[in-house]
Design an enzyme around this catalytic site. Structure first.
Site, short mmCIF file in Angstrom:
data_model
loop_
_atom_site.label_atom_id
_atom_site.label_comp_id
_atom_site.label_asym_id
_atom_site.label_seq_id
_atom_site.Cartn_x
_atom_site.Cartn_y
_atom_site.Cartn_z
N HIS A 44 0.85 -1.18 0.00
CA HIS A 44 0.00 0.00 0.00
C HIS A 44 0.89 1.24 0.00
CE1 HIS A 44 1.04 0.18 4.27
NE2 HIS A 44 0.55 -1.05 4.43
N GLN A 45 0.28 2.40 0.08
CA GLN A 45 1.03 3.65 -0.03
C GLN A 45 2.06 3.80 1.08
OE1 GLN A 45 0.89 5.73 -2.68
NE2 GLN A 45 2.68 6.70 -1.73
N HIS A 47 3.95 1.40 2.33
CA HIS A 47 5.15 0.70 1.84
C HIS A 47 5.87 1.54 0.77
CE1 HIS A 47 2.76 -3.03 3.04
NE2 HIS A 47 3.87 -3.13 3.74
N GLY A 159 8.30 1.25 9.20
CA GLY A 159 7.28 2.22 9.58
C GLY A 159 7.01 2.22 11.08
N GLU A 160 6.63 3.37 11.62
CA GLU A 160 6.37 3.51 13.05
C GLU A 160 5.04 2.91 13.48
OE1 GLU A 160 6.87 7.55 14.28
OE2 GLU A 160 9.05 7.48 14.10
N ASP A 162 4.28 -0.13 13.36
CA ASP A 162 4.77 -1.28 14.12
C ASP A 162 5.92 -0.82 15.01
OD1 ASP A 162 3.23 -3.61 12.84
OD2 ASP A 162 4.04 -2.57 11.11
N SER A 197 -2.45 -0.51 6.32
CA SER A 197 -2.01 -1.86 6.65
C SER A 197 -2.47 -2.80 5.55
CB SER A 197 -2.61 -2.29 7.99
OG SER A 197 -2.42 -3.67 8.20
N SER A 198 -1.69 -3.84 5.30
CA SER A 198 -2.10 -4.86 4.34
C SER A 198 -3.40 -5.52 4.76
CB SER A 198 -0.99 -5.91 4.20
OG SER A 198 0.20 -5.32 3.76
N ARG A 199 -3.63 -5.60 6.07
CA ARG A 199 -4.85 -6.23 6.58
C ARG A 199 -6.10 -5.41 6.27
NH1 ARG A 199 -3.22 -10.13 10.62
NH2 ARG A 199 -0.97 -9.96 10.97
#
Length: 292
Positions: A44-45, A47, A159-160, A162, A197-199
């Protein structure tokens, strides 16, 4: 190696570590820097923003796409994790076809033995995600260390969102004397402020809309923390989610940014951060916000 051609510009995609290592050796010079963005795909954006930062700061950028089985303590979660390699490659190509993609198999990474090493992260692994996902950070440490050995990056971008994982990767680098600089990048958000998030791709449009409550609650918690204790704010957050039948709060915690230990009593010399994990139906989402 498999190479595709978009707009007459070659894009290098590797499925084996030996081919990638050979290619990097033939490409880099003594002055080259390698930027690395490890991902589990379903890009996604957020990433893509990590890749953009790497491109601006390094001569070579490598992106890995690998759904790591050893960091999933729930087999159902692993099975339903989105796998969209073809679309991911198209997104990377649209950003910059010079990005090198590493999309290994489980055998290529684990040599037929997908198991985790044990790591001591000085207690960082025992908080929040570590409590609710046993063995998760051993899996994270195993795959990140393995990827660093293969790619040998100068800089690696995380990324922050996580944030706990970010702190653990920094600890992994320090305790193993790895020669890579960890670069932290801000949380990227949807238009409704849901953390990218990918989720999110597993949510219905209605669920995604309702999930804006997560960030709204974090913002409210930050405002309340200025004049209230962590325990008071935590109770307020818990009650906020109890009122909404679409959500199940997994945890909410206010913690010291450095140690990730829960805040029991505020100290003006420490930096604090709120962490949250929420189930929207069966989809687990996490988010965080700085409280200072």
């Amino acid at each position: 190696m498999f190479a595709v051609n978009f707009n007459k510009k070659p894009m290098h995609i590797f499925y084996g570590n030996a081919a990638l290592i050979d290619y990097l050796k033939s490409t880099k010079t003594s002055h080259s820097t390698i930027g690395f963005v490890p991902t589990m795909g379903a890009l996604h954006q957020g990433h893509l923003s990590l890749m953009q930062q790497s491109l601006s700061e390094n001569e070579i950028t490598v992106v890995s796409i690998f759904v790591n089985p050893t960091q999933f303590n729930n087999p159902e979660d692993l099975a339903k994790y989105p796998r969209t390699l073809e679309d991911d490659i198209k997104k990377i190509e649209s950003l910059n076809p010079k990005i090198i993609v590493y999309a290994p198999s489980i055998d290529d990474i684990y040599e037929g033995k997908p198991s985790s090493q044990f790591f001591d992260f000085d207690g960082l692994e025992n908080q929040m995600e570590g409590k609710f996902r046993p063995g998760h950070f051993n899996g994270v440490g195993t795959i990140v260390k393995r990827l660093f050995e293969i790619v040998t990056p100068t800089n690696a971008y995380f990324g922050e969102k996580d944030f706990q994982q970010l702190q653990i990767v920094k600890k992994l680098v320090a305790k193993n004397n790895l020669k890579v600089a960890i670069q932290s990048c801000p949380v990227r958000r949807e238009l409704n402020n849901l953390a990218m998030s990918s989720r999110n791709e597993l949510l219905t449009s209605e669920e995604k809309h309702e999930a804006s409550l997560i960030y709204k609650t974090l913002v409210g918690a930050k405002a309340k923390f200025a004049a209230n204790s962590a325990a008071t704010v935590t109770k307020w957050v818990q009650k906020s989610f109890e009122k909404n039948p679409h959500f199940t709060l997994d945890y909410f915690q206010i913690a010291d940014e450095a140690t990730l230990l829960p805040c029991l009593r505020k100290n003006k010399n420490k930096k604090y951060r709120a962490f949250i994990a929420v189930f929207v139906n069966k989809i687990r989402l996490i988010d965080t916000i700085s409280l200072n």
